[in-house]
Write an enzyme that holds these catalytic residues in place. Structure first.
Site: not given
Ligand code: ATP
Ligand code: RIB
Length: 319
Positions: A259-260, A262
């Site tokens: 959820a980063a 999100d």
């Molecule tokens: P998810 O699908 O798990 O919700 P995502 O793949 O869409 O995540 P990421 O690119 O992994 O998104 O991360 C979103 C944002 O969170 C990044 O652009 C950055 O700002 C922050 N972030 C993610 N991972 C890290 C990290 N290891 N250290 C610092 N900031 C991070």
């Molecule tokens: O982005 C993270 C989310 O992806 C999780 O909370 C899971 O429910 C899926 O929707």
């Protein structure tokens, strides 16, 4: 569009998914056919839409959520959880014919994950559900959407919000199996894919900043007004009009990256609704994303506005 009268809080509507996340911590992510003896098991409220709604509310927005859960214990818990955050959950329907969405998640010691989703009631959200909440959605400053609902419903909401003059942000997650309809892009104020999604949408694999730049240009050419590509532990890349900004990640101790994206999307939505420009909004979102990865779980990892301000001060960041 205006802030919620008398509160000064920006109004944001999230059209999206709600899932219960069933999470096991593992020493390493499973390979095909492998049984991995895991550690702690926990359930956390999740779903990309609900995660973004909770994050936006904690950052100070007045949030309405449009979606659907099953008429079951998970569904009640998720809806009550939104209400407890002060979110208007009256447009989250309870479906008697489908179960609440569930995500099976493994998280390894480096905070990386695998996620498998049974969408359940999320797949039964209809354009009529959006229409029923049309008045509140179209009076929002920002409408935030993802791709865990049927694509035609997302398209309907995007067009309606655009026509009403709302700012429309699409987090195109999970990565669509095929490209998005060409005419969707021109209704988007911002699209904010991660690396996998940017690859799926543009055909450009993202392994460095120059790939991100090329993918962003492609998405701008498709008609989006702004593009922010999330680059995980490398930060983000933002592009609009004359602006091109590289936003380096903030170094943190990573516990769980679930959820980063999100957290980041909600940070963008709140910052743009508060009047920041794209690059500043992406810097704010980068902080929200960084804090979220230091905590376990999806919704529990979302920081409050006070926590963001404290973090910015402690790290001497300029925002
Ligand atoms: P998810 O699908 O798990 O919700 P995502 O793949 O869409 O995540 P990421 O690119 O992994 O998104 O991360 C979103 C944002 O969170 C990044 O652009 C950055 O700002 C922050 N972030 C993610 N991972 C890290 C990290 N290891 N250290 C610092 N900031 C991070
Ligand atoms: O982005 C993270 C989310 O992806 C999780 O909370 C899971 O429910 C899926 O929707």
């Amino acid at each position: 569009m205006s802030a919620v009268i008398g509160t000064g809080r920006p109004a944001i509507t999230v059209v999206g998914s709600l899932n219960m996340d069933l999470v096991i911590q593992v020493p390493h992510l499973p390979e095909t056919g492998e049984t991995v003896p895991g550690g702690t098991f926990a359930t956390f409220p999740g779903g990309k839409g609900a995660n973004q709604a909770v994050a936006a509310a904690r950052l100070g927005a007045a949030v309405t959520m449009i979606g659907r859960v099953g008429a079951d214990a998970f569904g009640r818990k998720l809806r009550d959880g939104l209400a407890a955050e002060g979110i208007d959950a009256s447009h989250v329907g309870m479906d008697v014919e489908a179960a609440t969405g569930v995500a099976l998640i493994t998280v390894d010691r480096a905070g990386r994950n695998t996620i498998v989703v049974a969408s359940g009631a999320n797949r039964r959200v209809t354009a009529a559900d959006v229409d029923a909440a049309g008045a509140v959605m179209t009076s929002s400053q920002v409408v935030l959407l993802q791709l865990e609902l049927p694509l035609e419903v997302v398209g309907h909401a995007v067009q309606m919000a655009h026509a009403a003059g709302c700012r429309v942000i699409l987090d195109p997650a999970p990565a669509p199996p095929a490209s998005l309809p060409d005419d969707l892009y021109r209704y988007l104020s911002v699209i904010n894919p991660n690396e996998v999604e940017a690859h799926a949408l543009t055909g450009i694999p993202i392994s460095d900043e120059s790939d991100a730049r090329r993918a962003a240009e492609r998405l701008l050419d498709q008609g989006c007004r702004a593009v922010v590509i999330k680059l995980g532990d490398r930060g983000a890349y933002a592009a609009t009009d004359g602006t091109r900004a590289v936003i380096p990640a903030i170094s943190v101790d990573v516990v769980d990256t679930t959820a980063a994206g999100d957290a980041f999307a909600a940070g963008m939505a709140v910052a743009l609704a508060e009047g920041r420009d794209l690059a500043d909004a992406a810097r704010f979102a980068n902080v929200v994303g960084a804090i979220s990865v230091t905590r376990m779980g999806a919704q529990p990892s979302m920081p409050t506005r006070a926590e963001v301000e404290e973090f910015v001060k402690a790290r001497r960041l300029s925002l």
